[in-house]
Design an enzyme around this catalytic site. Structure first.
Site, PDB file in Angstrom:
ATOM      1  N   GLU A 276       0.828  -1.218   0.000  1.00  0.00           N
ATOM      2  CA  GLU A 276       0.000   0.000   0.000  1.00  0.00           C
ATOM      3  C   GLU A 276       0.853   1.256   0.000  1.00  0.00           C
ATOM      4  O   GLU A 276       0.423   2.311  -0.439  1.00  0.00           O
ATOM      5  CB  GLU A 276      -0.937   0.023   1.215  1.00  0.00           C
ATOM      6  CG  GLU A 276      -2.312  -0.526   0.893  1.00  0.00           C
ATOM      7  CD  GLU A 276      -3.359  -0.244   1.959  1.00  0.00           C
ATOM      8  OE1 GLU A 276      -3.036   0.199   3.070  1.00  0.00           O
ATOM      9  OE2 GLU A 276      -4.543  -0.509   1.671  1.00  0.00           O
ATOM     10  N   HIS A 297       9.172 -26.099   0.199  1.00  0.00           N
ATOM     11  CA  HIS A 297       8.476 -27.220  -0.430  1.00  0.00           C
ATOM     12  C   HIS A 297       7.291 -26.726  -1.249  1.00  0.00           C
ATOM     13  O   HIS A 297       6.341 -27.473  -1.497  1.00  0.00           O
ATOM     14  CB  HIS A 297       8.039 -28.213   0.655  1.00  0.00           C
ATOM     15  CG  HIS A 297       9.211 -28.727   1.421  1.00  0.00           C
ATOM     16  ND1 HIS A 297       9.906 -29.861   1.062  1.00  0.00           N
ATOM     17  CD2 HIS A 297       9.855 -28.215   2.499  1.00  0.00           C
ATOM     18  CE1 HIS A 297      10.916 -30.030   1.898  1.00  0.00           C
ATOM     19  NE2 HIS A 297      10.911 -29.046   2.779  1.00  0.00           N
ATOM     20  N   LYS A 411     -13.804   0.970  -3.622  1.00  0.00           N
ATOM     21  CA  LYS A 411     -14.621   1.400  -2.481  1.00  0.00           C
ATOM     22  C   LYS A 411     -15.839   2.173  -2.963  1.00  0.00           C
ATOM     23  O   LYS A 411     -16.957   1.954  -2.495  1.00  0.00           O
ATOM     24  CB  LYS A 411     -13.803   2.343  -1.587  1.00  0.00           C
ATOM     25  CG  LYS A 411     -12.990   1.689  -0.519  1.00  0.00           C
ATOM     26  CD  LYS A 411     -12.531   2.800   0.446  1.00  0.00           C
ATOM     27  CE  LYS A 411     -11.377   2.322   1.293  1.00  0.00           C
ATOM     28  NZ  LYS A 411     -10.750   3.411   2.048  1.00  0.00           N
TER      29      LYS A 411
HETATM   30  O1  PA5 Z   1      -2.881   1.281   5.956  1.00  0.00           O
HETATM   31  C1  PA5 Z   1      -3.965   1.831   5.805  1.00  0.00           C
HETATM   32  O2  PA5 Z   1      -4.120   3.038   5.953  1.00  0.00           O
HETATM   33  C2  PA5 Z   1      -5.169   0.987   5.482  1.00  0.00           C
HETATM   34  O3  PA5 Z   1      -4.847  -0.311   5.158  1.00  0.00           O
HETATM   35  C3  PA5 Z   1      -6.109   0.989   6.681  1.00  0.00           C
HETATM   36  O4  PA5 Z   1      -5.462   0.470   7.787  1.00  0.00           O
HETATM   37  C4  PA5 Z   1      -7.379   0.192   6.395  1.00  0.00           C
HETATM   38  O5  PA5 Z   1      -7.974   0.627   5.220  1.00  0.00           O
HETATM   39  C5  PA5 Z   1      -8.352   0.359   7.546  1.00  0.00           C
HETATM   40  O6  PA5 Z   1      -8.588   1.714   7.770  1.00  0.00           O
HETATM   41  P1  PA5 Z   1      -9.263   2.222   9.078  1.00  0.00           P
HETATM   42  O7  PA5 Z   1      -8.349   1.970  10.222  1.00  0.00           O
HETATM   43  O8  PA5 Z   1      -9.475   3.674   8.841  1.00  0.00           O
HETATM   44  O9  PA5 Z   1     -10.546   1.473   9.239  1.00  0.00           O
END
Ligand code: PA5
Length: 442
Positions: A276, A297, A411
């Site tokens: 990410e 393996h 989303k």
């Molecule tokens: O790293 C990030 O920002 C995302 O992966 C969030 O952790 C994830 O989308 C969850 O978001 P939130 O904590 O706002 O629910």
């Protein structure tokens, strides 16, 4: 202290596919230094997590330990950190100790149904974790459990702790409106960099880990990672190596390969952080979560003889904390007797090194993180090292390592179909896609 061994990325060891010291030093470390020291992104606030006040986490941790079950609702950075802490520091936790911990992230209905069959909500504390307070998966499971508590005549004030932004978002509003227990995530600490905030630390306390140890470890490695000499800073060296492999050698996969079952979830935590943070503008390296010896393996054949587009990151454990001798049995069978008088820890460690050697002989770059043992102190170091290294890699690639614009489209389409106001246009797009897709079904 955890250490980084980088011999197996060098030309001396792996030949033409390798990097030289000059390659490692060729990055613009002054730029990275400047960005870090000036906190050019407010999200670098995660660097200060080792210094945070943990009194509230300790207090709620003590409260949570009275319950039989602790249920985490969260996803992404709000679930992978807690999960890696439990798996690393309290393996087989639910078979051995209470509160049992259930981390519900994916909205698979069967998983929640089974959790609700196993636990008694009356004896459970639910920790809803969402920085934004608006993530659909977490919001949905929160709403389900809120209603369940009400149906059973149980109060959310007793059975819920909300971990969210200190000021903003739906969950903070609900905390205020209903006077719920809560913990705050620093406004500038984003999900995947939040494991050392209340997001991960409360779960650590619940399973009996003193979260101070994790923060102490993080603080120690943090000092080393803020010296901006590439060859003295493990985070910068890691970032530089992976960046240069991508730019100079066109390698685009990072395999995370810890040699311990206890670090399987850690491997997934790393992959989320790496993916990410860096996968933007056609840049970055796709992470692949793995575990040794198991994947010797499974994946190793492809790593040895398949496409050469990856770097392997080994995590080698120096002391497993326990060992089991392999007894002298079947002495007459040569194919088994060679194992006698050795131990399981010896075998897994030898296999780790053997795989490193085999990969380097076939010209595949590997970096090895030497972890003295898997405890809170060193796990804190691992989390902090990779968080810093990932942010540094992001700056080298010239991407913002703290946002995730690529996840928005999916989303928005989901919001449209689930009836969220403002996303009506997405419904048409969704339905026309579905119609088209149906033409290609056999
Ligand atoms: O790293 C990030 O920002 C995302 O992966 C969030 O952790 C994830 O989308 C969850 O978001 P939130 O904590 O706002 O629910």
């Amino acid at each position: 202290m955890i250490r980084i061994t980088y011999s197996n990325i060098t030309r001396d060891l792996i030949g033409a596919n390798g990097l030289t010291e000059d390659d490692l030093l060729a990055i613009d470390s002054a730029k990275i230094q400047d960005m870090f020291l000036k906190k050019s992104y407010p999200e670098l606030a995660f660097l200060d997590l080792p210094k945070q006040d943990i009194s509230e986490i300790k207090k709620i941790g003590e409260y949570a330990r009275q319950f039989e079950n602790f249920i985490v609702l969260g996803i992404g950075g709000s679930a992978l950190g807690p999960r890696s802490i439990v798996e690393a520091l309290s393996p087989f936790h639910n078979y051995l100790r209470k509160p049992r911990v259930f981390i519900y992230d994916n909205v698979d209905p069967l998983t929640l149904k089974k959790i609700l069959e196993i636990i008694d909500l009356d004896k459970s504390l639910i920790n809803v974790i969402s920085k934004s307070g608006s993530t659909a998966e977490t919001a949905a499971s929160f709403m389900v459990l809120w209603q369940r508590l009400k149906d059973l005549g149980l109060s959310p004030q007793r059975h819920m702790v909300i971990t969210t932004d200190p000021e903003r978002g739906n969950l903070r509003k609900i905390v205020r409106d209903f006077h719920l227990r809560s913990l705050s995530i620093h406004p500038n600490v984003v999900g995947r960099y939040s494991v050392l905030s209340p997001v991960g630390l409360l779960t650590a306390e619940v399973v009996g880990i003193d979260c101070r140890d994790m923060l102490e470890g993080a603080s120690e490695i943090g000092k080393k990672c803020l010296n901006f000499e590439v060859m003295e800073n493990p985070a910068l060296l890691f970032a530089s190596a992976l960046y240069q492999f991508n730019v100079l050698k066109k390698l685009n996969i990072t395999v995370m390969l810890p040699y311990s079952d206890r670090l399987k979830a850690f491997s997934e935590w790393f992959c989320q952080l790496w993916a990410e943070s860096l996968g933007k503008d056609g840049k970055g390296l796709i992470p692949y979560p793995s575990v040794g010896t198991t994947d010797q393996h499974s994946q190793l054949q492809a790593w040895m003889e398949g496409p050469k587009s990856f770097v392997v990151v080994f995590i080698a454990i120096e002391d497993y904390g326990v060992d089991i001798e392999i007894p002298v049995v079947f002495n007459e069978i040569e194919g088994l007797s060679y194992l006698s008088n050795h131990s399981l820890a010896e075998l897994i460690k030898i296999e780790q090194e053997a795989t490193e050697i085999a990969l380097s002989k076939s010209g595949k770059p590997c970096i090895t993180i030497q972890m003295p043992k898997i405890d809170a102190y060193h796990l804190g170091q691992l989390f902090h090292l990779f968080s810093i290294a990932t942010a540094m890699a992001g700056f080298l690639f010239g991407v913002n390592p703290f946002n995730q614009p690529g996840v928005e489209e999916g989303k928005d389409l989901t919001y449209g179909m689930m009836g969220k106001r403002g996303y009506e246009k997405k419904i048409e797009e969704f339905l026309s896609y579905r119609k088209n897709k149906n033409r290609f079904v056999i």
